[in-house]
Design an enzyme around this catalytic site. Structure first.
Site, PDB file in Angstrom:
ATOM      1  N   LYS A  52     -32.301  36.072  23.922  1.00 26.25           N
ATOM      2  CA  LYS A  52     -33.567  35.899  23.191  1.00 26.25           C
ATOM      3  C   LYS A  52     -34.683  36.697  23.882  1.00 26.25           C
ATOM      4  CE  LYS A  52     -32.099  31.465  21.289  1.00 26.25           C
ATOM      5  NZ  LYS A  52     -32.189  29.995  21.235  1.00 26.25           N
ATOM      6  N   GLN A  96     -34.402  25.338  24.837  1.00 25.28           N
ATOM      7  CA  GLN A  96     -32.979  25.543  24.539  1.00 25.28           C
ATOM      8  C   GLN A  96     -32.236  24.206  24.611  1.00 25.28           C
ATOM      9  OE1 GLN A  96     -31.803  28.437  23.444  1.00 25.28           O
ATOM     10  NE2 GLN A  96     -29.722  27.661  23.211  1.00 25.28           N
ATOM     11  N   ASP A 119     -38.260  27.173  16.407  1.00 26.82           N
ATOM     12  CA  ASP A 119     -36.902  26.732  16.070  1.00 26.82           C
ATOM     13  C   ASP A 119     -36.893  25.960  14.751  1.00 26.82           C
ATOM     14  OD1 ASP A 119     -34.854  27.512  17.837  1.00 26.82           O
ATOM     15  OD2 ASP A 119     -35.599  26.165  19.395  1.00 26.82           O
TER      16      ASP A 119
HETATM   17  N1  GUN Z   1     -28.841  25.401  20.902  1.00 29.87           N
HETATM   18  C1  GUN Z   1     -27.967  25.868  19.983  1.00 29.87           C
HETATM   19  N2  GUN Z   1     -28.601  26.549  19.016  1.00 29.87           N
HETATM   20  C2  GUN Z   1     -29.917  26.491  19.311  1.00 29.87           C
HETATM   21  C3  GUN Z   1     -31.092  27.021  18.676  1.00 29.87           C
HETATM   22  O1  GUN Z   1     -31.049  27.659  17.615  1.00 29.87           O
HETATM   23  N3  GUN Z   1     -32.256  26.765  19.322  1.00 29.87           N
HETATM   24  C4  GUN Z   1     -32.334  26.049  20.467  1.00 29.87           C
HETATM   25  N4  GUN Z   1     -33.533  25.825  21.000  1.00 29.87           N
HETATM   26  N5  GUN Z   1     -31.273  25.546  21.080  1.00 29.87           N
HETATM   27  C5  GUN Z   1     -30.066  25.781  20.501  1.00 29.87           C
END
Ligand code: GUN
Length: 293
Positions: A52, A96, A119
């Site tokens: 990211k 995350q 998100d």
């Molecule tokens: N863990 C698995 N997929 C995601 C996501 O799209 N965003 C976040 N913050 N954590 C995740």
């Protein structure tokens, strides 16, 4: 069979984002800025967050990675989120997941200001999605919608089967595909761990979205000929023949299923890359919304 290539489709999204950033800079404004919080050192989470951050740089966004030990308290995390919420220079915040067991994920998600929740996990944003109001769409379902758009895959009137009811993927995916959108208007069946006759339901799918987290769960005898298959799974499976000691496997048995369908995403190189594209788009949209206020 068309391979739905996340590399090509996400590159196209990222090119457009780069152009937007160039316009922002030409107007003497600062670029969008994403703050990512990573707790502990789960290998997969480390990889996702690193990706990211790298992708932010590629499109010209600022990013800040904030790391905490696994032992961090919920209170410390909430304090950090509060600071980021009030920081004028931060446009998007992501934490995350998964978080360590002693932290209530719901408390963390609800602490992020809905306008900075890139998100799209905050109940305000999830609620708006359900009601068809403008909102921030969770990155993976958003990425899948962008992939359908890139390949001009017509969805109207089709039967979409989504397997998995998580707040991150399955549930919002089912809402989007059933919404009155250009790449929506499907009849949707949402399957989960208590679904009876899952094979029979999958066999009725014109569009199958697999978000189960079980490597190679979907075999060719579960898929209708010429279906469109979107594989969200990405599980690390031990493999001593590889340098890293593992291989990434999707929820779909690709070698079998790809022979039968009209289009399918590879793993890796499919939905995962589109998730990043969705997150980047959300960050730009959060930035632009703030400018407009
Ligand atoms: N863990 C698995 N997929 C995601 C996501 O799209 N965003 C976040 N913050 N954590 C995740």
């Amino acid at each position: 069979m068309i391979l739905l290539d996340g590399k090509v489709a996400s590159a196209s999204v990222k090119e457009k984002l780069k152009t937007e950033v160039a316009k922002i800079i030409a107007n003497h404004l600062r670029p969008p800025h994403l703050a990512a919080i990573l707790v502990g050192n789960n290998g997969a989470s480390e990889t996702y967050v690193a990706s990211k951050v790298k992708n932010c740089k590629e499109v010209g966004f600022e990013s800040t990675l904030i790391r905490f030990e696994t032992s961090v308290t919920e209170e410390t995390l909430l304090e950090k989120i509060d600071k980021l919420n009030n920081d004028e220079n931060i446009d998007g915040i992501l934490v995350q997941l998964p978080l360590p067991k002693h932290i209530q994920e719901a408390n963390i998600i609800q602490a992020i200001h809905p306008d900075k929740d890139v998100d799209g996990f905050h109940p305000i944003n999830a609620g708006k999605l359900v009601q068809g109001l403008p909102t921030i769409i969770p990155a993976t379902p958003y990425g899948i919608m962008l992939l359908l758009e890139y390949y001009h895959i017509s969805t109207k009137g089709k039967h979409a089967v989504v397997i998995g009811r998580s707040n991150i993927v399955g549930r919002p995916m089912s809402i989007l595909l059933s919404s009155n959108l250009l790449y929506g208007n499907c009849t949707v069946t949402l399957c989960h761990s208590h679904t009876a006759n899952i094979k029979e339901i999958c066999l009725q799918a014109d569009i199958l979205v697999a978000a189960i987290g079980k490597p190679e769960f979907i075999k060719s005898d579960m898929v209708k000929p010429n279906a469109i298959v979107l594989d969200v799974g990405i599980t690390r499976v031990d493999d001593v023949t590889t340098q890293k000691g593992f291989k990434l496997k999707g929820d779909v048995h690709f070698d079998e299923v790809s022979k039968k369908v009209s289009a399918i995403t590879p793993v890796p190189g499919g939905v995962g890359l589109m998730t990043i594209a969705g997150l980047l788009k959300n960050t730009l949209e959060a930035y632009q919304k703030k400018l407009a206020r």
